[in-house]
Design an enzyme around this catalytic site. Structure first.
Site, short mmCIF file in Angstrom:
data_model
loop_
_atom_site.label_atom_id
_atom_site.label_comp_id
_atom_site.label_asym_id
_atom_site.label_seq_id
_atom_site.Cartn_x
_atom_site.Cartn_y
_atom_site.Cartn_z
CE1 TYR A 99 1.77 12.84 -14.73
CE2 TYR A 99 0.21 11.98 -16.34
CZ TYR A 99 0.48 12.52 -15.10
OH TYR A 99 -0.54 12.73 -14.22
CE1 TYR B 88 -0.50 11.19 -9.34
CE2 TYR B 88 -2.61 10.07 -9.65
CZ TYR B 88 -1.72 11.06 -9.99
OH TYR B 88 -2.05 11.96 -10.98
CG ASP C 178 -8.30 8.59 -4.38
OD1 ASP C 178 -9.11 8.31 -5.29
OD2 ASP C 178 -7.21 9.16 -4.59
CE LYS D 111 -7.91 7.15 -12.83
NZ LYS D 111 -7.39 7.90 -14.00
#
Length: 436
Positions: A9, A137, A240, A269
């Protein structure tokens, strides 16, 4: 010498040299310059136990002496078996089957393939598209990019390359909205399902917290309504929980706020406490049993090389044990109290002309501004005050490690507020990132 690392990014013409991290302890990491920075983002939300947690470090060391890796194809091992059983135990009732992979994006790819093949095996091959939400996202791999917000998301460049899916409006009712206030959001979702359910395999939702799409915080009533609509229209419900799982919203999983079991749930995560990359896609008996059959097409054709990695499984088991034994949900409740007191209750912050909204959910807080230019320079400002903040777009947020003390969290929020209480002429545009 310029580093050959191609950073994520990053705008190559304007990026500053990246500070080199040489160590970490608790909620802080240490730079080569001897700076110690309080990590307000817990390394993209995964280092929930902080750095160098002794139990997690020892778990990896012990496992490395026994078995570092072996393929899960045709074989198994004790850490993978144990972790699968533990995930079935702690996730919502009915998620009885666990497919491992190596990242949240891949875990979502697995979920989407699972949903399409499920309907194919049931004689409904036309149900091969996903239904996602605006502001969503779900990751950066090709399949995941296709179900991210196509208008405000970061992947519009690839529109011609990506498969086309359906999108419903993002929920607008906040977390604490009454049931009646959520009905308009559910009506909008129903409208899309009524028109396109014949081609939709699954509805993908980041439950309660649409993270990288702008930290949109939504209502448990929406999840309950979505569950009913999916049942009505024969669409699988996929949660998600890559960002929301393991306490981030104040419960172990966001689904727990609504007492809803999705057909498929994706975790990553916090799964390993951030110490190694790993992910899990869990499915109900309903989904799993559709794959039981004699044809070659009944095999689920997916197999990441590092799925079920013994090191990752072992540290994930230790992470979960620490979470439960050290009462992390109580810790998260305490962090939530500080965030609410320091940010939500700050009238001057909420009425600041740059600020659109201030939101808090579990161990997450965000200050949304009208224009990203209002955040130019904030990372350097925070670093000078001993805090690592990484804003993205119009959002300045914190998702701290759960071991962060109240005083440290007040220091983080104090720096965030001080930015707005100071005349902040833009210093540099380098740290207005496009991703959190």
């Amino acid at each position: 010498m310029t580093s050959p690392i191609w950073h994520p990014y990053a705008h190559l013409n304007t990026q500053a040299p990246s500070p080199k991290v040489v160590g970490g302890e608790g909620p802080r990491f240490t730079l080569e310059s001897d700076e110690s920075l309080l990590d307000a983002t817990c390394s993209w939300w995964c280092m929930i136990h902080g750095y160098r947690h002794p139990r997690l470090v020892r778990a990896i060391q012990r496992q490395a002496e026994e078995l570092c890796h072996v393929m899960l194809g045709g074989l198994t091992h004790e850490p993978a078996d144990r972790l699968a059983r533990e995930l079935v135990r702690v996730t919502p009732e009915g998620l009885n089957h666990v497919f491992f992979s190596d990242s949240g994006s891949v875990g979502m790819e697995v979920a989407m393939k699972m949903a399409v093949q499920y309907h194919y095996l049931r004689g409904k091959p036309a149900k091969h598209r996903m239904l996602s939400l605006m502001k969503a996202y779900h990751g950066d791999t090709a399949g995941c990019m296709a179900v991210c917000d196509p208008e405000e998301g970061m992947h519009s460049l690839f529109a011609g390359f990506l498969p086309q899916h359906r999108f419903a409006p993002a929920p607008t009712a906040p977390f604490d909205a009454e049931e009646d206030a959520v009905q308009a959001d559910l009506d909008a979702l129903r409208e899309v399902l009524e028109a396109h359910h014949h081609e939709i395999a699954a509805l993908l939702i980041e439950p309660l917290l649409q993270a990288a799409g702008g930290l949109n915080m939504t209502s448990p009533h929406y999840l309950r309504g979505a569950r009913k609509l999916c049942d009505e229209f024969d669409v699988l419900l996929v949660f998600d929980e890559v960002a929301t799982g393991f306490g981030r919203t104040g419960r172990m999983f966001a689904a727990d706020h609504a007492a809803v079991t999705p057909d498929i749930m994706v975790l990553s995560k916090g799964l390993t406490g951030g110490y190694l990359g790993h992910a899990a896609t869990l499915a109900t008996d309903r989904v799993h049993d559709a794959f039981i059959g004699d044809s070659e097409l009944h095999a689920f054709m997916h197999g990441p090389t590092f799925m079920g990695n013994p090191l990752a499984c072992r540290v994930a088991l230790e992470s979960l044990a620490v979470f439960e034994e050290d009462d992390y949900l109580d810790r998260i409740q305490a962090l939530n109290g500080v965030l609410r007191e320091e940010l939500l209750d700050d009238e001057a912050l909420r009425v600041h002309p740059d600020v659109v909204d201030v939101r808090v959910l579990g161990a997450t807080a965000v200050i949304e501004v009208h224009d990203a230019k209002a955040l130019k320079g904030v990372a350097d400002f925070a670093r000078a005050r001993g805090v690592w903040l990484r804003p993205f777009g119009r959002w300045l947020y914190t998702m701290p490690a759960y071991i962060t003390s109240s005083n440290d969290l007040r220091h983080i929020t104090g720096v965030m507020k001080h930015w707005f209480s100071t005349r902040h002429t833009p210093r540099s545009g380098r740290d207005v990132a496009t991703h959190p």
